[in-house]
Write an enzyme that holds these catalytic residues in place. Sequence first.
Site, PDB file in Angstrom:
ATOM      1  N   LEU A 139      79.415 101.350  49.175  1.00 25.29           N
ATOM      2  CA  LEU A 139      80.460 101.543  50.176  1.00 25.29           C
ATOM      3  C   LEU A 139      80.759 100.194  50.822  1.00 25.29           C
ATOM      4  CD1 LEU A 139      79.222 104.780  52.024  1.00 25.29           C
ATOM      5  CD2 LEU A 139      81.049 104.625  50.316  1.00 25.29           C
ATOM      6  N   ASP A 140      81.990 100.023  51.293  1.00 27.90           N
ATOM      7  CA  ASP A 140      82.346  98.817  52.028  1.00 27.90           C
ATOM      8  C   ASP A 140      81.447  98.670  53.255  1.00 27.90           C
ATOM      9  OD1 ASP A 140      84.403  98.405  50.240  1.00 27.90           O
ATOM     10  OD2 ASP A 140      85.960  99.214  51.548  1.00 27.90           O
ATOM     11  N   GLN A 141      81.362  97.452  53.740  1.00 25.54           N
ATOM     12  CA  GLN A 141      80.485  97.156  54.879  1.00 25.54           C
ATOM     13  C   GLN A 141      80.726  98.086  56.064  1.00 25.54           C
ATOM     14  OE1 GLN A 141      81.173  93.563  57.359  1.00 25.54           O
ATOM     15  NE2 GLN A 141      79.067  92.990  56.857  1.00 25.54           N
TER      16      GLN A 141
END
Length: 299
Positions: A139-141
Amino acid sequence: MKIAKRGQWLQIAVPVEWSGLKIEDILKEKLHIPKSLLHEIRMNKGVKLNNDTLPWSNTVKTSDSLQIQLFVDEDYGLIPEYTDLNILYEDDHVLVVNKPANMDTHPTTEGQLGTLANAVAFHYQAQGIQTKVRHVHRLDQDTTGAILFAKDRLSSAVLDRMLERREIKRTYYALVHGIIKQKSGTIDASIGRDRHHPTRRRVSPSGQQAKTRFKVIEKLPSEQMTLIELQLETGRTHQIRVHMSHLGYPLVGDILYGGKEVFSRQALHAKYVQFPHPITNEVIQVEAPYMDVPPIFPQ
């Protein structure tokens, strides 16, 4: 199927449907062990039937005990670091963790700390498990929610193949600017790099094929926002963020793709993950509760 971990060995009570099959056929066709791992197991005499090392041409019968040396010690591949984990599901083969915002899924540079993978390594270490940290997806940050990890080499290979075949279902919830009139829809638009921005992606005919399905969950007229549920048919970088911005409904808080800075991050959460168990094939569905306090999504 009855399975159990016995030290380094996976013990399987042979089910009725395997009776009469050769050991080799079970390893290849029922457990889907990839060739490289199969070769390593063969070289290390890592298969036993009723605790005896036998030729793989032998057949099995119901209630036989098949043992496979699956849980060998491995380097974590990164530095273990304590962080409080929100564990959603765990057994000997898989781990599902609820990732908080402002945290990378895994290190991108050698020696990096502060990622979810570092925390998972510490969790393994605390349990006395010595295995490489393997995330199945990421997942993105600043995206929160469920991330699936494989805890052994076979589970990793099987889950990677399931991901390619779209057998792992990931459901996201997002809050977007604007009121979406249609109840549901599909966005089929290829995504490529933005030549004018190092991290940004854009819809591009020359990009990789990308497909997103969405469904309206709740309209919030007073805030001019819509809560939507999304499922990915593909897994491109920033796919949901790019597709919703392209449709004219950027994610709330996603300033990179046209959203307003209502929150300190994009309002995107991986709410559910569903997958066949890599060993038993049992369907596992896990829900990740919202982690923000106060929550950024309507309950």
